[in-house]
Enzyme design. Sequence first.
Site, PDB file in Angstrom:
ATOM      1  N   GLU A 174       5.888   6.669   6.399  1.00 53.76           N
ATOM      2  CA  GLU A 174       6.191   6.783   7.824  1.00 53.76           C
ATOM      3  C   GLU A 174       6.016   8.256   8.207  1.00 53.76           C
ATOM      4  OE1 GLU A 174       9.824   4.603   9.194  1.00 53.76           O
ATOM      5  OE2 GLU A 174      10.029   4.162   7.065  1.00 53.76           O
ATOM      6  N   LYS A 204      15.549  12.074   4.106  1.00 56.12           N
ATOM      7  CA  LYS A 204      14.888  12.839   5.174  1.00 56.12           C
ATOM      8  C   LYS A 204      15.910  13.379   6.167  1.00 56.12           C
ATOM      9  CE  LYS A 204      10.318  10.647   5.167  1.00 56.12           C
ATOM     10  NZ  LYS A 204       9.399   9.758   5.900  1.00 56.12           N
ATOM     11  N   ARG A 211      13.975   3.897  -7.259  1.00 53.12           N
ATOM     12  CA  ARG A 211      13.823   5.315  -6.917  1.00 53.12           C
ATOM     13  C   ARG A 211      14.179   6.151  -8.143  1.00 53.12           C
ATOM     14  NH1 ARG A 211      13.810   7.095  -1.591  1.00 53.12           N
ATOM     15  NH2 ARG A 211      14.173   5.503  -0.005  1.00 53.12           N
TER      16      ARG A 211
END
Length: 561
Positions: A35, A272, A262
């Site tokens: 994204e 983020k 992850r």
Amino acid sequence: MSEEKKALNFIEHIVEEDLEAGFPKKHLRFRFPPEPNGYLHVGHASSICLNFGLGLRYSAPVNLRFDDTNPVKEEKEFVDAIKKDVSWLGFEWENECYASDYFQQLYDWAVQLIKEGKAYVDSQTSEDMALQKGTPTEPGTNSPYRNRNIEENLELFAGMKEGKYPEGSHVLRAKIDMAASNMLMRDPIMYRILHKAHHRTNTDWCIYPMYDWTHGESDYIEQVSHSLCTLEFAPHRELYDWFLDQVVDKNKIRPKQREFARRNLSHTVVSKRKLLQLVEQNVVKGWDDPRMPTISGMRRRGYTPEAIRNFADTIGIAKRENLIDVSLLEFHVREDLNKKAPRVMAVLNPVKVVITNYDKENTEWLKTENNPEDESAGFREIPFTREIYIEKEDFREEANRKFFRLKLGGEVRLKSGYIIKAETCTKDAQGNITEIQCTYDPKSKSGSGTEESLRKVKGTLHWVSVPHAVAAEVRVYDRLFTDESPDTHKDKEFMDFVNPDSLKIITAQVEPSLSSAKVEEHFQFQRLGYFNIDPDSTAEKLVFNRTVPLRDSWAKIANKG
């Protein structure tokens, strides 16, 4: 064959099983779908290496697709940064794609779902919808608008597209099952109204598709065979498949979503939102600050793409999340730079040495190797004069037998130079040593072949000629957080663990050959660590970043604890 299979990660096993079951190898296609709402970080690096690594392993195309469905947070700046990062890591994508390329097709499919009675326009507030969602143990309740007739839904949805309604007044929801055990299946939102300009489509659209509706359909449009996501998307797989069921042509490839864990890195954060907080609160100096775990930050600090790829390969792909010690990443950085970084001499904390029996007018050029790990790196010449700098830490007036550097009455070898002996020293009014007076053995020159040159002394020091030294700013970076997992404490904020010593700026003296160094060039400062040239450097002022020290100093601290 069996030995090769043992080396496969579980994602590769899935691909292999599909091929063995008859899936045509020519139809394999992967994608990396960021994204564009921030800079990529070390976690994304693992995903990049996984997807593009599969492409290389199977000679299959890999798309770079930007999932750009939220104009509020997405910018071209992030698109450009992502493309630069992926290229820098050494990968090439087959097609550059954007979810926004598919807005019309997604809209047309949504209209089709409305016509089939599988989607409806809900005009409730977001608060009311949240209340009706239910809980993991209690079913949700139907929206009062769930049974709107098809004609009204089509008219409202068209009006949403045409910009007739304010934000928040309507959404389009899939009509699935408000009693589903998976809460994501309880009539998820497909479209919301946003009167915001998009970085690519500008104001062409004022409704934007939600991620879950967009992602799988984009995979299908691109004919991606294996859609690989991190574990938090595992509950979304059921919805991913339901949306695909509505549009898939049985003669085309149906994407398969699979999830991997992850890899969290110690002494940092990768959210983020939290990285943005560090930037906005000026804890760091931007997304590419060398203390940041962003790929652009690691590049600026001097990490190499090879080191990051080797790190990703070492930690591998797993089904469970775990915390990877940043020391492992630093190990791979050292290992790579050790092979390729030229050795140079720089003094970070200088004190002057005067060699009293050396000719004041003489400048001697000494031959020294550029990299003992690389024979092709060759040699260079460095100037030697009566006055040189050494590190303050390398001299003591008195020291025990375990101190193998310079002390009064003791001898050391200067790297690629002579053996010197400390005779006296000068101090200022506060007792700080300002100068050391030494003598040298003229016959002890390194590599000269004389008997004196072969004489063994225990210490070898790096040094820089005073009249030839170049002043440089050196930014000594350390870990950004003092805690290995700063964002997992229930009673404290991650900002409580910011390391106050994560950056120290000093003025060093470096050898003159570095005057022509270029931005991002790597060097090993002898005995000190690996450094590179920062983009802030100018012709008038050199700026170096410390990439990593020669050894893991944190390991010593941990062992003491």
